[in-house]
Design an enzyme around this catalytic site. Structure first.
Site, PDB file in Angstrom:
ATOM      1  N   HIS B  67       0.823  -1.210   0.000  1.00  0.00           N
ATOM      2  CA  HIS B  67       0.000   0.000   0.000  1.00  0.00           C
ATOM      3  C   HIS B  67       0.858   1.262   0.000  1.00  0.00           C
ATOM      4  O   HIS B  67       0.410   2.316   0.459  1.00  0.00           O
ATOM      5  CB  HIS B  67      -0.956  -0.019   1.196  1.00  0.00           C
ATOM      6  CG  HIS B  67      -0.258  -0.287   2.496  1.00  0.00           C
ATOM      7  ND1 HIS B  67       0.052  -1.556   2.934  1.00  0.00           N
ATOM      8  CD2 HIS B  67       0.226   0.553   3.439  1.00  0.00           C
ATOM      9  CE1 HIS B  67       0.684  -1.476   4.100  1.00  0.00           C
ATOM     10  NE2 HIS B  67       0.800  -0.200   4.422  1.00  0.00           N
ATOM     11  N   ASP B  69       4.281   1.631   1.170  1.00  0.00           N
ATOM     12  CA  ASP B  69       5.433   1.816   2.053  1.00  0.00           C
ATOM     13  C   ASP B  69       6.387   0.613   2.007  1.00  0.00           C
ATOM     14  O   ASP B  69       7.242   0.475   2.867  1.00  0.00           O
ATOM     15  CB  ASP B  69       4.978   2.087   3.496  1.00  0.00           C
ATOM     16  CG  ASP B  69       4.165   0.939   4.084  1.00  0.00           C
ATOM     17  OD1 ASP B  69       3.888  -0.035   3.357  1.00  0.00           O
ATOM     18  OD2 ASP B  69       3.802   1.024   5.276  1.00  0.00           O
ATOM     19  N   GLY B  75      -3.545  -9.694   3.579  1.00  0.00           N
ATOM     20  CA  GLY B  75      -4.908 -10.190   3.395  1.00  0.00           C
ATOM     21  C   GLY B  75      -5.604 -10.318   4.735  1.00  0.00           C
ATOM     22  O   GLY B  75      -5.126  -9.790   5.746  1.00  0.00           O
ATOM     23  N   HIS B  82      -0.235  -1.318  11.079  1.00  0.00           N
ATOM     24  CA  HIS B  82       1.089  -0.975  11.599  1.00  0.00           C
ATOM     25  C   HIS B  82       1.244   0.536  11.636  1.00  0.00           C
ATOM     26  O   HIS B  82       0.468   1.269  10.999  1.00  0.00           O
ATOM     27  CB  HIS B  82       2.224  -1.656  10.802  1.00  0.00           C
ATOM     28  CG  HIS B  82       2.238  -1.366   9.334  1.00  0.00           C
ATOM     29  ND1 HIS B  82       2.553  -2.304   8.387  1.00  0.00           N
ATOM     30  CD2 HIS B  82       1.969  -0.231   8.632  1.00  0.00           C
ATOM     31  CE1 HIS B  82       2.492  -1.772   7.181  1.00  0.00           C
ATOM     32  NE2 HIS B  82       2.137  -0.516   7.305  1.00  0.00           N
ATOM     33  N   ASP B  93       3.136   7.741  10.849  1.00  0.00           N
ATOM     34  CA  ASP B  93       2.022   7.355   9.973  1.00  0.00           C
ATOM     35  C   ASP B  93       1.460   5.994  10.399  1.00  0.00           C
ATOM     36  O   ASP B  93       2.196   5.105  10.822  1.00  0.00           O
ATOM     37  CB  ASP B  93       2.454   7.324   8.509  1.00  0.00           C
ATOM     38  CG  ASP B  93       2.722   8.736   7.989  1.00  0.00           C
ATOM     39  OD1 ASP B  93       2.567   9.680   8.790  1.00  0.00           O
ATOM     40  OD2 ASP B  93       3.078   8.886   6.816  1.00  0.00           O
ATOM     41  N   HIS B 117      -3.872   1.151  19.905  1.00  0.00           N
ATOM     42  CA  HIS B 117      -2.583   0.454  19.949  1.00  0.00           C
ATOM     43  C   HIS B 117      -1.593   1.095  18.974  1.00  0.00           C
ATOM     44  O   HIS B 117      -0.452   1.414  19.338  1.00  0.00           O
ATOM     45  CB  HIS B 117      -2.801  -1.029  19.600  1.00  0.00           C
ATOM     46  CG  HIS B 117      -1.541  -1.817  19.455  1.00  0.00           C
ATOM     47  ND1 HIS B 117      -1.076  -2.676  20.432  1.00  0.00           N
ATOM     48  CD2 HIS B 117      -0.636  -1.900  18.441  1.00  0.00           C
ATOM     49  CE1 HIS B 117       0.049  -3.231  20.027  1.00  0.00           C
ATOM     50  NE2 HIS B 117       0.342  -2.787  18.816  1.00  0.00           N
ATOM     51  N   GLU B 118      -2.048   1.312  17.740  1.00  0.00           N
ATOM     52  CA  GLU B 118      -1.137   1.845  16.718  1.00  0.00           C
ATOM     53  C   GLU B 118      -0.683   3.265  17.059  1.00  0.00           C
ATOM     54  O   GLU B 118       0.464   3.619  16.816  1.00  0.00           O
ATOM     55  CB  GLU B 118      -1.801   1.818  15.335  1.00  0.00           C
ATOM     56  CG  GLU B 118      -2.132   0.419  14.829  1.00  0.00           C
ATOM     57  CD  GLU B 118      -0.952  -0.544  14.832  1.00  0.00           C
ATOM     58  OE1 GLU B 118       0.212  -0.103  14.683  1.00  0.00           O
ATOM     59  OE2 GLU B 118      -1.187  -1.754  15.010  1.00  0.00           O
ATOM     60  N   HIS B 121       2.307   3.321  19.094  1.00  0.00           N
ATOM     61  CA  HIS B 121       3.552   3.267  18.313  1.00  0.00           C
ATOM     62  C   HIS B 121       3.857   4.639  17.730  1.00  0.00           C
ATOM     63  O   HIS B 121       5.002   5.094  17.753  1.00  0.00           O
ATOM     64  CB  HIS B 121       3.413   2.280  17.151  1.00  0.00           C
ATOM     65  CG  HIS B 121       3.336   0.840  17.564  1.00  0.00           C
ATOM     66  ND1 HIS B 121       4.203   0.276  18.472  1.00  0.00           N
ATOM     67  CD2 HIS B 121       2.506  -0.165  17.163  1.00  0.00           C
ATOM     68  CE1 HIS B 121       3.906  -1.015  18.611  1.00  0.00           C
ATOM     69  NE2 HIS B 121       2.871  -1.301  17.852  1.00  0.00           N
ATOM     70  N   HIS B 127       6.368  -2.561  21.561  1.00  0.00           N
ATOM     71  CA  HIS B 127       5.439  -3.551  22.115  1.00  0.00           C
ATOM     72  C   HIS B 127       5.747  -3.875  23.572  1.00  0.00           C
ATOM     73  O   HIS B 127       6.902  -3.856  23.990  1.00  0.00           O
ATOM     74  CB  HIS B 127       5.484  -4.835  21.283  1.00  0.00           C
ATOM     75  CG  HIS B 127       4.677  -4.728  20.035  1.00  0.00           C
ATOM     76  ND1 HIS B 127       5.005  -5.354  18.861  1.00  0.00           N
ATOM     77  CD2 HIS B 127       3.524  -4.053  19.776  1.00  0.00           C
ATOM     78  CE1 HIS B 127       4.105  -5.067  17.948  1.00  0.00           C
ATOM     79  NE2 HIS B 127       3.195  -4.268  18.473  1.00  0.00           N
ATOM     80  N   MET B 135      -0.445  -2.249  24.555  1.00  0.00           N
ATOM     81  CA  MET B 135       0.671  -2.359  23.617  1.00  0.00           C
ATOM     82  C   MET B 135       1.173  -3.795  23.433  1.00  0.00           C
ATOM     83  O   MET B 135       2.196  -4.013  22.795  1.00  0.00           O
ATOM     84  CB  MET B 135       1.830  -1.442  24.048  1.00  0.00           C
ATOM     85  CG  MET B 135       1.500   0.044  23.971  1.00  0.00           C
ATOM     86  SD  MET B 135       0.688   0.540  22.420  1.00  0.00           S
ATOM     87  CE  MET B 135       1.987   0.267  21.233  1.00  0.00           C
ATOM     88  N   ALA B 231     -23.901 -21.580  35.823  1.00  0.00           N
ATOM     89  CA  ALA B 231     -23.261 -22.324  34.733  1.00  0.00           C
ATOM     90  C   ALA B 231     -23.161 -23.781  35.135  1.00  0.00           C
ATOM     91  O   ALA B 231     -23.051 -24.091  36.322  1.00  0.00           O
ATOM     92  CB  ALA B 231     -21.869 -21.754  34.454  1.00  0.00           C
ATOM     93  N   ASP B 326     -25.810 -19.462  45.752  1.00  0.00           N
ATOM     94  CA  ASP B 326     -25.289 -18.529  44.735  1.00  0.00           C
ATOM     95  C   ASP B 326     -24.742 -19.302  43.542  1.00  0.00           C
ATOM     96  O   ASP B 326     -24.800 -18.840  42.402  1.00  0.00           O
ATOM     97  CB  ASP B 326     -24.107 -17.708  45.297  1.00  0.00           C
ATOM     98  CG  ASP B 326     -24.496 -16.879  46.491  1.00  0.00           C
ATOM     99  OD1 ASP B 326     -25.667 -16.491  46.558  1.00  0.00           O
ATOM    100  OD2 ASP B 326     -23.622 -16.633  47.353  1.00  0.00           O
TER     101      ASP B 326
END
Lengths: 83, 365
Positions: B67, B69, B75, B82, B93, B117-118, B121, B127, B135, B231, B326
């Protein structure tokens, strides 16, 4: 490089995707290396990755390691210089 | 941090959204991006200004595969996004993989969480090895405020704290497993593990691990409510059923089974029952017992219907455990009933309570 014999339990597909993962996130060097070297470097990188994710550090591509490698994640490398 | 502790020289940082994903309305993308910046501005002196044209410090775009860079996406799934550490040109960026499906909730990859998250960075954080940190490199969904103390320590190391911090209501404290007054919402077995639900959290107790894991319910099952009432496991069907209010969900392992939630009234409970307090399955009889207030029902799993003659009083049929429970579980031939901070071990054959301990004795406290 030929697949190391001790990793014979790992399918080629898993081995290749692990190699790709380590190249992208752990700076595993690209290309051919000297005999025996590829396996050592790969094992070292697997160890680094296992330590980062707090997995059992074995240097082997066990199922837990492969599972973490297949999880959706950020594309920024975990260690080293930004590439 | 990135090498040389890269950071923006000014506390005023600009951003521009170059294009939008078709997965979400434009306004939702704008909101997710703005909220993601707010995550960081709340804990630092940083201010983020949106530009509509020209070059901003942080240029944001959606792109697929290669794209522009030379750092291609892959995919669907795998790489989600990133970002580049602070710097001129491409520095800061942030790129999102357009091959992913983006959402504003938990159904697909949550754009707000990935963007938060990005932008970490883009502001200079590398990370984290802390699985609870924003992170951490692997995606996981959890509602609420995304920053952990590790993230806050990291960003404040670079930029310092916010001199005018907003009044933020802190996250409710996670229940402490060895609190002597700890009570449980629900307890069940799950393929040999014991799962204990309490408030927004659950513990996994694995027989071969010394310490139980505590996790957010929402981070494992985003679509079930954040509080579980009851449960139980039916090991013959390899299913665990989870109850919250008048709805029930089924798990196969840790995966939700399709076709749920269903209404608890489909089991044959009257409409007046709005919540199940506890449930347990007794393998020897093939019956599941549902406890609500002071009564309990018996459900025949093989016939798929409620047994006649129910509800009955808990106090009459299980003497010694009180009139309400309970949580309940079947373990190694015994029934375990939890009420407030007490656990009753009940022998079916002796028809009496054989041991009383604290509820959290299950954690070896």
């Amino acid at each position: 490089a030929p697949l190391p014999t001790e990793e014979s339990g790992i399918e080629t597909k898993d081995w290749l995707s692990a190699e790709k993962y380590l190249r992208r996130f752990y700076n595993l060097p690209l290309g051919l290396q000297g005999a025996g070297k590829a396996s050592d470097t790969m094992r070292q990188k697997v160890r680094e990755m296992q330590a980062f994710f707090r997995l059992k550090v074995t240097g082997n591509l066990d199922s837990n390691t492969l599972e973490v490698m297949s999880m959706p994640r950020c594309g920024v490398p975990d260690v080293g210089e930004y590439n | 941090f990135f090498p040389r502790n890269l950071k923006w020289p000014s506390t005023n940082v600009t951003f521009r959204i170059e294009n939008y994903t078709p997965d979400l309305p434009k306004s939702d993308v704008d909101k997710a991006i703005r909220n993601a910046f707010n995550v960081w501005s709340e804990v630092t002196p940083l201010h983020f200004k949106k530009l509509h044209e020209g070059i901003a410090d942080i240029m944001i775009s959606f792109g697929a595969k290669e794209h522009g860079d030379f750092n291609p996406f892959d995919g669907q799934n795998g790489l989600l996004a990133h970002a580049y550490p602070p710097g001129i040109g491409i520095g800061g960026d942030t790129h999102f993989d357009e091959d992913e499906n983006w959402s504003k909730d938990s159904h697909e990859y949550n754009l707000f969480l990935v963007a938060s998250h990005e932008f970490g960075h883009a502001l200079g954080l590398s990370h984290s090895t802390d699985p609870g940190a924003l992170m951490y490199p692997v995606y996981s969904y959890a509602p609420g405020r995304p920053l952990s103390q590790d993230d806050i320590n990291g960003i404040q190391e670079l930029y310092g704290p916010n001199p005018n911090p907003p009044h933020v209501k802190p996250k409710p404290v996670a229940p402490e497993k060895c609190d002597p007054m700890l009570s449980f919402d629900a307890v069940t077995e799950l393929r040999g593990e014991t799962v204990v639900f309490k408030d927004r959290f659950y513990w996994r107790i694995h027989p071969q691990l010394p310490d139980p894991d505590q996790m957010l319910i929402k981070s494992t099952w985003p679509s079930i409510p954040k509080k579980v009432d009851a449960a139980y496991e039916n090991p013959e069907k390899d299913l665990v059923f989870i109850f919250s209010g008048i709805k029930m969900w089924a798990l196969n392992g840790y995966n939700l089974v399709e076709g749920y939630p269903k209404y608890i009234h489909k089991l044959g409970l009257p409409k007046s029952v709005r919540k199940i307090d506890a449930a347990l399955y007794v393998p020897d009889t093939g019956k599941t017992l549902f406890f609500t207030d002071e009564k309990y029902w018996s459900y025949d799993e093989r016939k798929g219907r409620m047994d006649v003659g129910y509800p009955r009083d808990i106090e009459d049929d299980f003497p010694g455990i009180g009139d309400e429970v309970d949580a309940a579980a079947f373990h190694y031939g015994h029934l375990y009933f939890y009420h407030n901070e007490i656990r009753f071990e009940y022998s079916l054959s002796a028809r009496k309570v054989i041991q009383i301990t604290r509820a959290n004795s299950i954690f070896n406290c």
